[in-house]
Design a protein around this motif. Structure first.
Motif, mmCIF file in Angstrom:
data_model
loop_
_atom_site.group_PDB
_atom_site.id
_atom_site.type_symbol
_atom_site.label_atom_id
_atom_site.label_comp_id
_atom_site.label_asym_id
_atom_site.label_seq_id
_atom_site.Cartn_x
_atom_site.Cartn_y
_atom_site.Cartn_z
ATOM 1 N N VAL A 99 0.855 -1.184 0.000
ATOM 2 C CA VAL A 99 0.000 0.000 0.000
ATOM 3 C C VAL A 99 0.891 1.234 0.000
ATOM 4 O O VAL A 99 1.802 1.363 0.819
ATOM 5 N N ASP A 100 0.636 2.154 -0.945
ATOM 6 C CA ASP A 100 1.416 3.386 -1.079
ATOM 7 C C ASP A 100 0.510 4.575 -0.762
ATOM 8 O O ASP A 100 -0.508 4.774 -1.411
ATOM 9 N N ASP A 101 0.869 5.345 0.252
ATOM 10 C CA ASP A 101 0.090 6.538 0.580
ATOM 11 C C ASP A 101 0.952 7.791 0.509
ATOM 12 O O ASP A 101 0.627 8.826 1.101
ATOM 13 N N SER A 102 2.036 7.707 -0.243
ATOM 14 C CA SER A 102 2.982 8.822 -0.296
ATOM 15 C C SER A 102 2.478 9.999 -1.121
ATOM 16 O O SER A 102 2.994 11.104 -1.013
ATOM 17 N N LYS A 103 1.455 9.771 -1.963
ATOM 18 C CA LYS A 103 0.971 10.836 -2.843
ATOM 19 C C LYS A 103 -0.472 11.223 -2.531
ATOM 20 O O LYS A 103 -1.178 11.734 -3.406
ATOM 21 N N GLY A 104 -0.912 10.974 -1.305
ATOM 22 C CA GLY A 104 -2.284 11.324 -0.961
ATOM 23 C C GLY A 104 -3.075 10.100 -0.568
ATOM 24 O O GLY A 104 -2.736 9.408 0.395
ATOM 25 N N GLN A 105 -4.128 9.806 -1.319
ATOM 26 C CA GLN A 105 -4.963 8.656 -1.017
ATOM 27 C C GLN A 105 -4.192 7.353 -1.236
ATOM 28 O O GLN A 105 -3.455 7.221 -2.206
ATOM 29 N N ALA A 140 0.340 -0.654 -4.855
ATOM 30 C CA ALA A 140 1.301 -0.392 -5.925
ATOM 31 C C ALA A 140 2.271 -1.557 -6.071
ATOM 32 O O ALA A 140 2.625 -2.210 -5.085
ATOM 33 N N PHE A 141 2.686 -1.796 -7.297
ATOM 34 C CA PHE A 141 3.693 -2.816 -7.591
ATOM 35 C C PHE A 141 4.874 -2.133 -8.260
ATOM 36 O O PHE A 141 4.714 -1.411 -9.247
ATOM 37 N N LYS A 142 6.054 -2.356 -7.692
ATOM 38 C CA LYS A 142 7.255 -1.752 -8.272
ATOM 39 C C LYS A 142 8.440 -2.666 -8.066
ATOM 40 O O LYS A 142 8.731 -3.078 -6.941
ATOM 41 N N LEU A 143 9.107 -2.989 -9.152
ATOM 42 C CA LEU A 143 10.327 -3.786 -9.075
ATOM 43 C C LEU A 143 11.485 -2.914 -8.593
ATOM 44 O O LEU A 143 11.461 -1.686 -8.793
ATOM 45 N N PRO A 144 12.488 -3.516 -7.967
ATOM 46 C CA PRO A 144 13.672 -2.743 -7.582
ATOM 47 C C PRO A 144 14.267 -2.034 -8.799
ATOM 48 O O PRO A 144 14.476 -2.647 -9.844
ATOM 49 N N GLY A 145 14.482 -0.755 -8.683
ATOM 50 C CA GLY A 145 15.047 0.015 -9.798
ATOM 51 C C GLY A 145 14.007 0.723 -10.642
ATOM 52 O O GLY A 145 14.339 1.637 -11.410
ATOM 53 N N ASP A 146 12.737 0.326 -10.538
ATOM 54 C CA ASP A 146 11.687 1.003 -11.294
ATOM 55 C C ASP A 146 11.457 2.399 -10.730
ATOM 56 O O ASP A 146 11.551 2.633 -9.518
ATOM 57 N N VAL A 147 11.132 3.347 -11.615
ATOM 58 C CA VAL A 147 10.854 4.718 -11.190
ATOM 59 C C VAL A 147 9.387 4.867 -10.821
ATOM 60 O O VAL A 147 9.049 5.385 -9.756
ATOM 61 N N ASP A 148 8.508 4.424 -11.704
ATOM 62 C CA ASP A 148 7.071 4.576 -11.487
ATOM 63 C C ASP A 148 6.432 3.224 -11.190
ATOM 64 O O ASP A 148 6.783 2.209 -11.802
ATOM 65 N N TYR A 151 -0.101 0.606 -10.874
ATOM 66 C CA TYR A 151 -1.206 0.776 -9.933
ATOM 67 C C TYR A 151 -2.054 -0.505 -9.929
ATOM 68 O O TYR A 151 -2.796 -0.776 -10.875
ATOM 69 N N VAL A 152 -1.971 -1.264 -8.848
ATOM 70 C CA VAL A 152 -2.779 -2.474 -8.718
ATOM 71 C C VAL A 152 -4.215 -2.098 -8.375
ATOM 72 O O VAL A 152 -5.162 -2.775 -8.774
ATOM 73 N N THR A 153 -4.398 -1.030 -7.623
ATOM 74 C CA THR A 153 -5.712 -0.431 -7.391
ATOM 75 C C THR A 153 -5.598 1.056 -7.660
ATOM 76 O O THR A 153 -4.485 1.594 -7.781
ATOM 77 N N VAL A 154 -6.738 1.721 -7.754
ATOM 78 C CA VAL A 154 -6.760 3.149 -8.069
ATOM 79 C C VAL A 154 -7.101 3.943 -6.816
ATOM 80 O O VAL A 154 -8.086 3.632 -6.138
ATOM 81 N N PRO A 155 -6.305 4.966 -6.477
ATOM 82 C CA PRO A 155 -6.622 5.772 -5.286
ATOM 83 C C PRO A 155 -7.931 6.524 -5.457
ATOM 84 O O PRO A 155 -8.307 6.895 -6.568
ATOM 85 N N SER A 156 -8.616 6.738 -4.353
ATOM 86 C CA SER A 156 -9.892 7.441 -4.390
ATOM 87 C C SER A 156 -9.689 8.898 -4.787
ATOM 88 O O SER A 156 -8.695 9.535 -4.421
ATOM 89 N N ALA A 157 -10.652 9.426 -5.554
ATOM 90 C CA ALA A 157 -10.591 10.833 -5.954
ATOM 91 C C ALA A 157 -11.255 11.736 -4.923
ATOM 92 O O ALA A 157 -11.196 12.956 -5.031
#
Length: 319
Positions: free
Chosen positions: A157-163, A167-175, A178-184
């Motif tokens: 779970v990534d909450d660094s940008k708000g909601q 998130a899925f990120k391999l080592p070394g990936d920049v972006d 999105y496994v789920t979409v944050p609430s608007a």
């Protein structure tokens, strides 16, 4: 299969659905209204609204579907009798048939593997997994890779940008993907259901943001390599600790599922209802525990992965 004597008077309810593009003009509307009435006159055992005219987008076909509801709810105990007979058959050490030979679909066959492992590893009675869990088992390896990636911090779970969002990120990936979409919404929303998270990652395997389509997909080969590299960098003891923490930690998905079910059940006074609430989450928690404990046993073994049994041992190896 019906219980003897359960339907002596014939079907309890008969329903009929007529699917046709009937509202082209006044003539066709009137024609099919007459047709519907004729069907009701001929099939007197179909009562009132149980015979329904349903619109269709197909201009060239008329479909009539009739259903006979034969078994009243008072006779549903036959399901339990069949279930008991099935379990007795597949667990009989002398004349039993392997459960996987009684199924056709890959997800069901995969479920048979876990249903056989759970009594051995978790010291539980043999039981059948909840259908919601079975629906996630189309690809056994990808499901198990999901749980490993969670334990190794590649899915979280990534909450660094708000909601918050998964998130899925391999080592070394920049972006991240999105496994789920944050609430608007400003006030956010409840946590994502773990079944949705697993479905999105394992079954769909692509970024869930609107407009992304399948432009950003999970690269399964890179993910397997990343798991191997991460395990080797951590070493045997730290790898085992990561997987064991995922089983035991109150912050891990397994204990969170168990705690949530316990909380929901505590609010229900009806004993019969309480025992079935959240069973799919308890089954998923047990399945995940099996995945981690099998992995721990393989990592603990000093032999190389080629000497292990099963199709996923190489992903666990830290040799």
């Amino acid at each position: 299969m019906y219980m003897v004597g359960s339907v002596p008077q014939g079907p309890e309810v008969v329903a009929c659905y007529i699917r046709v593009h009937s509202n082209v003009d006044e003539d066709t509307t009137r024609y099919f209204a007459d047709f519907e009435q004729e069907m009701k006159d001929r099939k007197v055992n179909i009562k009132g609204s149980s015979l329904t005219l349903v619109d269709s987008e197909d201009h060239h076909k008329l479909t009539v579907v009739q259903s006979d509801d034969l078994v009243p709810s008072t006779d549903f105990e036959m399901w339990h009798k069949c279930k008991e007979a099935y379990i007795a058959q597949v667990t009989d050490p002398h004349r039993g048939i392997p459960a996987s030979e009684l199924h056709v679909f890959p997800a069901e066959i995969t479920a048979c593997y876990y249903e056989a492992e759970m009594p051995v590893i978790l010291e539980q009675d043999y039981r059948i997994l909840h259908p919601e869990v079975v629906a996630l088992l189309e690809d056994k390896e990808r499901l198990e890779v999901f749980f490993r990636a969670v334990a190794l911090g590649m899915i979280k779970v990534d909450d660094s940008k708000g909601q918050p969002y998964w998130a899925f990120k391999l080592p070394g990936d920049v972006d991240p993907l999105y496994v789920t979409v944050p609430s608007a919404r400003l006030d956010g929303r409840s946590e994502d259901d773990i079944f949705d998270v697993i479905h999105n990652f394992v079954m769909e395997g692509h970024d869930q943001r609107p407009g992304m389509g399948e432009a950003k997909n999970v690269n399964w080969d890179k993910l397997r390599d990343a798991i191997l590299v991460t395990q080797r960098e951590l070493g045997k003891n730290k790898t085992i600790k990561r997987y064991q923490e995922e089983v035991d930690s109150p912050k891990g998905i397994i204990q969170k599922m168990r705690a949530d079910v316990e909380n929901r059940r505590s609010k229900v006074s009806n004993t019969n209802l309480r025992t079935v609430i959240g069973q799919e989450y308890l089954d998923l928690a047990d399945l995940a525990t099996v995945v981690y404990r099998v992995g721990i046993s393989i990592v603990t073994d000093d032999s190389c992965p080629s000497r292990q049994t099963g199709d996923i041992s190489s992903v666990w190896s830290v040799c």
